[in-house]
Design an enzyme around this catalytic site. Sequence first.
Site, PDB file in Angstrom:
ATOM      1  CG  ASP A   1      -2.178  -0.702   0.885  1.00 30.20           C
ATOM      2  OD1 ASP A   1      -2.635  -1.071   0.248  1.00 30.20           O
ATOM      3  OD2 ASP A   1      -2.510  -1.816   2.300  1.00 30.20           O
TER       4      ASP A   1
ATOM      5  NE  ARG B   1      -6.515  -1.876  -4.415  1.00 25.37           N
ATOM      6  CZ  ARG B   1      -7.030  -1.248  -3.241  1.00 25.37           C
ATOM      7  NH1 ARG B   1      -6.164  -0.284  -2.467  1.00 25.37           N
ATOM      8  NH2 ARG B   1      -8.490  -1.491  -3.109  1.00 25.37           N
TER       9      ARG B   1
ATOM     10  CG  HIS C   1     -16.143   2.059  -3.539  1.00 26.39           C
ATOM     11  ND1 HIS C   1     -15.590   1.994  -3.132  1.00 26.39           N
ATOM     12  CD2 HIS C   1     -16.442   0.841  -3.546  1.00 26.39           C
ATOM     13  CE1 HIS C   1     -14.951   1.302  -2.377  1.00 26.39           C
ATOM     14  NE2 HIS C   1     -15.209   0.195  -2.687  1.00 26.39           N
TER      15      HIS C   1
END
Length: 301
Positions: free
Chosen positions: A125, A178, A221
């Site tokens: 991350d 990502r 989202h």
Amino acid sequence: MVLSVAGNKVVSGFIKKYGMRLGAARFVAGETLKEAIEQVKLLNRDGLVVTLDHLGEFVFDEHEAMASTQACLDVLDAVKASGVNSNMSLKMTSLGLDLSKELCLKHMRLILDKAREHNNFVRIDMEDYAHIAITMEIFDELKREYGKHVGLVIQAYLFRTVDDMKHLEETYENCNLRLVKGAYLESPTVAFPNKVDVDQNYLKIIEMHLLSGHFSAVATHDDMVINHVKAFVKKHNIPNDRFEFQMLYGVRPETQRQLVKEGYAMRVYVPYGNDWYGYFTRRIAERPANAFFIIKNMFRK
């Protein structure tokens, strides 16, 4: 304000005691690894793949850093033993990054040795801006050693992001990234202060990475972004096995399953652990809009 309320002993005691029953369980897959693996099995049955994350960030001594490292090793062993379809993500601050680079590298190599042994994958991350340079430095070192078994998160709201991506795409044959907008509150000297600019740069880096031939994990989202990606990959004949969508556990679950039905890879980010209370209060404190975002998405399908 948020952290001061969260730090109140009465408030924190109440939430830690009842929070999982009052709604936190929707977004955290339990306090134990066993509980998390059971949730992964359920997600896998619906065609969803998973990224497991043992909650925890900053540590203050080598003992805590080793405990976090062991938790990551346990995740990889549990995934192998249970046969579930899951990789894992981690924050290097939980492995002692703020104590020393050498300690963090030592722990990362233990984890990546295990990932390679089990033919799994570990996502590093990206954290706040203060940690980006050292994170990139460590990732470069580990990527050369572990290849396909390690990937990174890239944040669209930073000015430096496009240059970082060009470096990664040109340096490595297989660079699994990502792609996220970014959640930390940063100075306007290093990050786009306006949402419209972040959104624009996010679409830019998604297109850039999709066209690069490297694997793209699009974490969103947002229906606008999802539909944009669908149209873009169709236009450029990019096969579905070159990218995946990613969403948080408990957010828009019906949309997650609909994407699977449409033939897209859909990965769910599944956090677990007894540090869930701190995880949520930090996320909200870093950017209060995160609280409204979570509440809004609770009522979306």
